[in-house]
Design a protein around this motif. Structure first.
Motif, PDB file in Angstrom:
ATOM      1  N   GLY A 130       0.802  -1.212   0.000  1.00  0.00           N
ATOM      2  CA  GLY A 130       0.000   0.000   0.000  1.00  0.00           C
ATOM      3  C   GLY A 130       0.834   1.261   0.000  1.00  0.00           C
ATOM      4  N   PHE A 131       0.161   2.392  -0.221  1.00  0.00           N
ATOM      5  CA  PHE A 131       0.798   3.700  -0.140  1.00  0.00           C
ATOM      6  C   PHE A 131       0.883   4.140   1.322  1.00  0.00           C
ATOM      7  CE2 PHE A 131      -0.842   3.663  -4.463  1.00  0.00           C
ATOM      8  CZ  PHE A 131       0.225   4.188  -5.177  1.00  0.00           C
ATOM      9  N   TYR A 132       1.898   4.954   1.638  1.00  0.00           N
ATOM     10  CA  TYR A 132       2.033   5.488   2.990  1.00  0.00           C
ATOM     11  C   TYR A 132       2.616   6.897   2.927  1.00  0.00           C
ATOM     12  CZ  TYR A 132       6.910   3.990   2.400  1.00  0.00           C
ATOM     13  OH  TYR A 132       8.196   3.807   1.916  1.00  0.00           O
ATOM     14  N   ILE A 133       2.328   7.672   3.957  1.00  0.00           N
ATOM     15  CA  ILE A 133       2.851   9.030   4.089  1.00  0.00           C
ATOM     16  C   ILE A 133       3.170   9.266   5.554  1.00  0.00           C
ATOM     17  CG2 ILE A 133       0.522  10.023   4.292  1.00  0.00           C
ATOM     18  CD1 ILE A 133       1.636  12.528   2.892  1.00  0.00           C
ATOM     19  N   GLY A 134       4.299   9.929   5.829  1.00  0.00           N
ATOM     20  CA  GLY A 134       4.694  10.086   7.217  1.00  0.00           C
ATOM     21  C   GLY A 134       5.587  11.291   7.446  1.00  0.00           C
ATOM     22  N   GLY A 146       5.677   6.989   0.136  1.00  0.00           N
ATOM     23  CA  GLY A 146       6.159   5.847  -0.630  1.00  0.00           C
ATOM     24  C   GLY A 146       5.092   4.799  -0.856  1.00  0.00           C
ATOM     25  N   TYR A 147       5.527   3.702  -1.472  1.00  0.00           N
ATOM     26  CA  TYR A 147       4.642   2.579  -1.764  1.00  0.00           C
ATOM     27  C   TYR A 147       5.391   1.282  -1.513  1.00  0.00           C
ATOM     28  CZ  TYR A 147       1.597  -0.705  -4.180  1.00  0.00           C
ATOM     29  OH  TYR A 147       0.787  -1.775  -4.475  1.00  0.00           O
ATOM     30  N   ASN A 148       4.733   0.329  -0.847  1.00  0.00           N
ATOM     31  CA  ASN A 148       5.271  -1.004  -0.600  1.00  0.00           C
ATOM     32  C   ASN A 148       4.481  -2.055  -1.371  1.00  0.00           C
ATOM     33  OD1 ASN A 148       7.248  -0.274   1.339  1.00  0.00           O
ATOM     34  ND2 ASN A 148       5.702  -0.247   2.947  1.00  0.00           N
ATOM     35  N   PRO A 168      -3.099  -1.736  12.154  1.00  0.00           N
ATOM     36  CA  PRO A 168      -3.065  -2.038  10.724  1.00  0.00           C
ATOM     37  C   PRO A 168      -2.703  -0.852   9.846  1.00  0.00           C
ATOM     38  CG  PRO A 168      -4.957  -3.093  11.740  1.00  0.00           C
ATOM     39  CD  PRO A 168      -4.364  -2.209  12.776  1.00  0.00           C
ATOM     40  N   ASN A 169      -2.738   0.385  10.374  1.00  0.00           N
ATOM     41  CA  ASN A 169      -2.468   1.563   9.552  1.00  0.00           C
ATOM     42  C   ASN A 169      -1.345   2.459  10.060  1.00  0.00           C
ATOM     43  OD1 ASN A 169      -5.805   1.215   9.351  1.00  0.00           O
ATOM     44  ND2 ASN A 169      -4.756   1.488   7.406  1.00  0.00           N
ATOM     45  N   TRP A 170      -1.058   2.460  11.363  1.00  0.00           N
ATOM     46  CA  TRP A 170      -0.042   3.358  11.895  1.00  0.00           C
ATOM     47  C   TRP A 170       1.286   2.620  12.047  1.00  0.00           C
ATOM     48  CZ3 TRP A 170      -0.574   8.352  11.673  1.00  0.00           C
ATOM     49  CH2 TRP A 170      -1.849   8.907  11.702  1.00  0.00           C
ATOM     50  N   PHE A 177      -2.020   3.287   3.841  1.00  0.00           N
ATOM     51  CA  PHE A 177      -3.341   3.191   3.227  1.00  0.00           C
ATOM     52  C   PHE A 177      -3.514   1.785   2.648  1.00  0.00           C
ATOM     53  CE2 PHE A 177      -2.106   7.611   3.093  1.00  0.00           C
ATOM     54  CZ  PHE A 177      -3.238   8.271   3.529  1.00  0.00           C
ATOM     55  N   SER A 178      -3.873   0.837   3.490  1.00  0.00           N
ATOM     56  CA  SER A 178      -4.044  -0.546   3.041  1.00  0.00           C
ATOM     57  C   SER A 178      -5.030  -1.243   3.947  1.00  0.00           C
ATOM     58  CB  SER A 178      -2.705  -1.290   3.052  1.00  0.00           C
ATOM     59  OG  SER A 178      -2.271  -1.502   4.383  1.00  0.00           O
TER      60      SER A 178
END
Length: 250
Positions: A43-47, A83-85, A196-198, A240-241
């Motif tokens: 999923g995509f993530y932002i931090g 980023g994206y994993n 599941p998201n943080w 975001f997954s």
């Protein structure tokens, strides 16, 4: 007669057991427990992150009798990343990430360099100031996941922006370089999913920007700077997954 009686009793006992087995059970059916979904890193993530930057740089020149002066700076750095994993084969994760960091690194120094004019040797007062203002990078990531922990290596292209100034107080004159430079970065870190998201993070990164040159106030050879940066930071991101489905095994 006796054998006939025994046979009749045995037959009656067997018939009773078979009849009892056909009766409906009085036990309650077991309560269904849904399996816990496996965690997925896809999923995509932002931090955002914060940490420390430790820069090492040197200023080299053969003008006026001095050759090299080095300084180490340290400061606070902070910024954001996105980023994206993609997780595959259950444990392996590939990703792409970009980040931008601001820093507070700066350093000033002063020295005297000998000047020889004929038979006269005098001192030349020189001061120098350098600052590292920002860092940015675009990197690939490869990691191994153990459920909610992801151990990864990171590396790619990096850029930095800063200012360097050299002043000769005897002339007086000064030369400055305010620009961006490019290089590379490598590092390693650990991500951990608290929910599941943080996603929390701790990471080490090394930047190398090679050699860069500038000239000024009649120097016969250009000034050359060499800069590298070590950093360590902690971060927190939102992924975001959704959990991956559990595949039943038979």
């Amino acid at each position: 007669m006796r054998n006939l009686l025994l046979s009749t009793v045995a037959f009656a006992a067997l018939a009773g057991s078979a009849f009892a087995a056909d009766l409906p059970s009085t036990k309650e059916a077991p309560v269904y427990m849904a399996p816990t979904p496996a965690f997925s890193w896809t999923g995509f993530y932002i931090g955002a992150d914060i940490g420390g930057a430790f820069a090492s740089s040197s200023l080299n020149n053969s003008w006026n009798g001095w050759t090299s002066h080095s300084s180490d700076t340290s400061g606070v750095m902070g910024g954001g990343y996105v980023g994206y994993n993609y997780q595959f084969n259950q444990n392996f994760v590939l990703g792409l990430e970009g980040d931008f960091q601001g820093t507070s690194n700066s350093q000033s120094s002063n020295w005297f360099s000998p000047i020889t004019l004929g038979n006269i040797t005098a001192g030349d007062a020189i001061s120098e100031r350098r600052s590292l203002d920002w860092l940015a990078s675009i990197n690939g990531r490869v990691g191994v996941a153990y459920d909610r922990a992801l151990f990864y290596a990171i590396g790619g292209a990096a850029w930095a922006g800063g200012t360097g100034t050299v002043t000769d107080w005897n002339i007086p004159a000064s030369a400055s370089l305010a620009t961006s430079v490019s290089g590379f970065d490598v590092g390693a870190g650990v991500d951990y999913a608290f929910t599941p998201n943080w996603i929390g993070r701790i990471e080490y990164r090394y930047y190398d920007f090679g050699n860069n040159t500038f000239t000024g106030f009649g120097a016969t050879t250009p000034f050359r700077t060499e800069t590298s940066v070590n950093s360590i930071r902690v971060g927190l991101a939102y992924l975001f997954s959704s959990p991956a489905p559990v595949v039943a095994k038979y």
